[in-house]
Design a protein around this motif. Structure first.
Motif, PDB file in Angstrom:
ATOM      1  N   ARG A 178      35.201  33.471  35.928  1.00 43.39           N
ATOM      2  CA  ARG A 178      35.761  32.505  36.885  1.00 43.39           C
ATOM      3  C   ARG A 178      36.938  33.116  37.663  1.00 43.39           C
ATOM      4  O   ARG A 178      38.024  32.557  37.749  1.00 43.39           O
ATOM      5  N   GLN A 185      39.172  34.174  40.706  1.00 41.65           N
ATOM      6  CA  GLN A 185      39.544  33.530  41.958  1.00 41.65           C
ATOM      7  C   GLN A 185      40.034  34.519  43.000  1.00 41.65           C
ATOM      8  O   GLN A 185      39.853  34.305  44.204  1.00 41.65           O
ATOM      9  N   PRO A 207      35.360  30.837  42.340  1.00 46.47           N
ATOM     10  CA  PRO A 207      35.260  30.969  40.884  1.00 46.47           C
ATOM     11  C   PRO A 207      33.999  30.336  40.300  1.00 46.47           C
ATOM     12  O   PRO A 207      33.595  30.683  39.186  1.00 46.47           O
ATOM     13  N   ASN A 234      42.111  34.711  37.466  1.00 50.62           N
ATOM     14  CA  ASN A 234      41.164  33.599  37.416  1.00 50.62           C
ATOM     15  C   ASN A 234      41.801  32.325  37.968  1.00 50.62           C
ATOM     16  O   ASN A 234      42.949  32.329  38.430  1.00 50.62           O
TER      17      ASN A 234
END
Length: 374
Positions: A61, A63, A86, A198
């Motif tokens: 996940r 980002q 994500p 993340n």
């Protein structure tokens, strides 16, 4: 009865926590970006490097990916951030960052002191968030960076102060009121790393620091080059497309060459051809007056070839030779008459004034027929 409801609510909350926990714990804490590589960008002027790496799996996940650069491995500064969804992650097997343009080193909002970026090993980490307003640090970075200073014009006009030095008078401003931009220097080694974060803003461990050196390369040749000879206009016209990598090209030159001397010209004996046009690197068209090309008989156009060359710091890169085809402009193109009169379909309170060439022009063309005249 009330006690039973509380127990049921507590059980429901426990189930929700157990259901949500795998979403955040799926990515191991020790995940790190792998296969980080730095390569020279081909066909440029020596001011670009390409950074590539394998993205982390969707379960992490991620980002953002943060890219850090330095002129030594012990001090790397943030130069770029690549956002990632994500939920979906990155579909490709490789991610790229091109460090080939001006990047902002310092702005008016830069910090006053050097501050490290987040990392699991903060004390020994060589990663820094931004370059601060520190002139001594800038002097060290200057050896590996081409720098450009920029500022808004209004503060310079209205807030500058008189400064006298060595008998000269200047309009002075504090240097930290502007921005300093930087580009890579050809032949200098640079160090890079990448850090993933993340959606919880957790910073993963940095990738292994790697280095690369940008080098000036031969410019890429023009692949799409076209020409038309317009006998009625007395012009020979050219049009082309920029190469995909055209950063090294400083100008374009168009040459006419007799076919009997073409091989020698392409081997580098440029005296066997004649330059008939030269334009800036941002231009994609040129023309030449046939009357100014002494020694060339355009009634025998088939005897000549045309070549376009991209001029760069180390020389010139030539395209494949082409032939120019006879053509003529459409009749409506020649209609440049001036007209003034009553505008149609009005109440009698407007006149219509029209002049100049219509909104049509000669573009890339091709021929049909064995005669190659259409």
């Amino acid at each position: 009865m009330i006690k039973h409801r509380k127990t049921g609510l507590s059980l429901l909350m426990v189930l929700l926590v157990l259901a949500v926990t795998p979403l955040w714990s799926a990515a191991p804490a020790n995940m790190v970006v792998e296969n980080l590589q730095v390569t020279d960008i081909p066909n440029d002027d020596g001011s670009g490097l390409r950074i590539s790496w394998t993205p982390l799996p969707k379960e992490a996940r991620i980002q953002e990916y943060h890219v850090y650069r330095g002129i030594s491995p012990d001090s790397l500064f943030l130069v770029g951030t690549i956002p990632v969804n994500p939920k979906t992650g990155v579909s490709s097997d490789v991610m790229y960052y091109y460090d080939s343009s001006w990047t902002q080193l310092i702005s008016i909002n830069s910090p006053a002191k050097l501050k490290k970026d987040k990392q699991p090993d903060m004390e020994t980490s060589p990663l820094y968030k931004e370059i601060p307003h520190d002139m001594e640090l800038l002097k060290k970075l200057q050896s590996g960076t081409t720098m450009l200073y920029a500022m808004d014009i209004k503060p310079y006009y209205y807030k500058s102060k008189k400064v006298e030095k060595d008998g000269q008078v200047y309009a002075g401003m504090p240097w930290y009121h502007g921005s300093i931009l930087g580009r890579l220097v050809a032949g200098r080694e640079y160090y890079y790393t990448v850090v993933a974060t993340n959606e919880q803003r957790k910073y993963f461990k940095r990738a292994e620091i790697v280095s690369g050196t940008p080098m000036p390369n031969e410019a890429a040749p023009v692949l799409d080059f076209y020409s038309k000879y317009l006998p009625e206009e007395g012009n020979v016209q050219f049009e082309w497309k920029h190469p995909i990598q055209s950063g090294a090209i400083q100008a374009y030159s168009v040459f006419i060459v007799e076919d009997s001397k073409l091989n020698s010209f392409l081997e580098g004996n440029y005296d066997n051809g004649t330059q008939i046009a030269q334009v800036s690197s941002s231009t994609t068209f040129a023309s030449a007056k046939v009357s100014e090309l002494a020694g060339y008989d355009f009634d025998s156009l088939e005897k000549y070839s045309f070549v376009i060359g991209g001029i760069y710091g180390g020389g010139i890169t030539l395209s494949a030779p082409i032939k120019s085809m006879r053509s003529r402009l459409p009749e409506f193109y020649k209609d440049t008459t001036f007209y003034a009169g009553d505008a149609p379909d009005d109440k009698g309170d407007y006149n219509k004034v029209q002049w100049g060439k219509p909104t049509a022009f000669l573009s890339a063309t091709s021929f049909i027929g064995e005669s190659k005249e259409r």
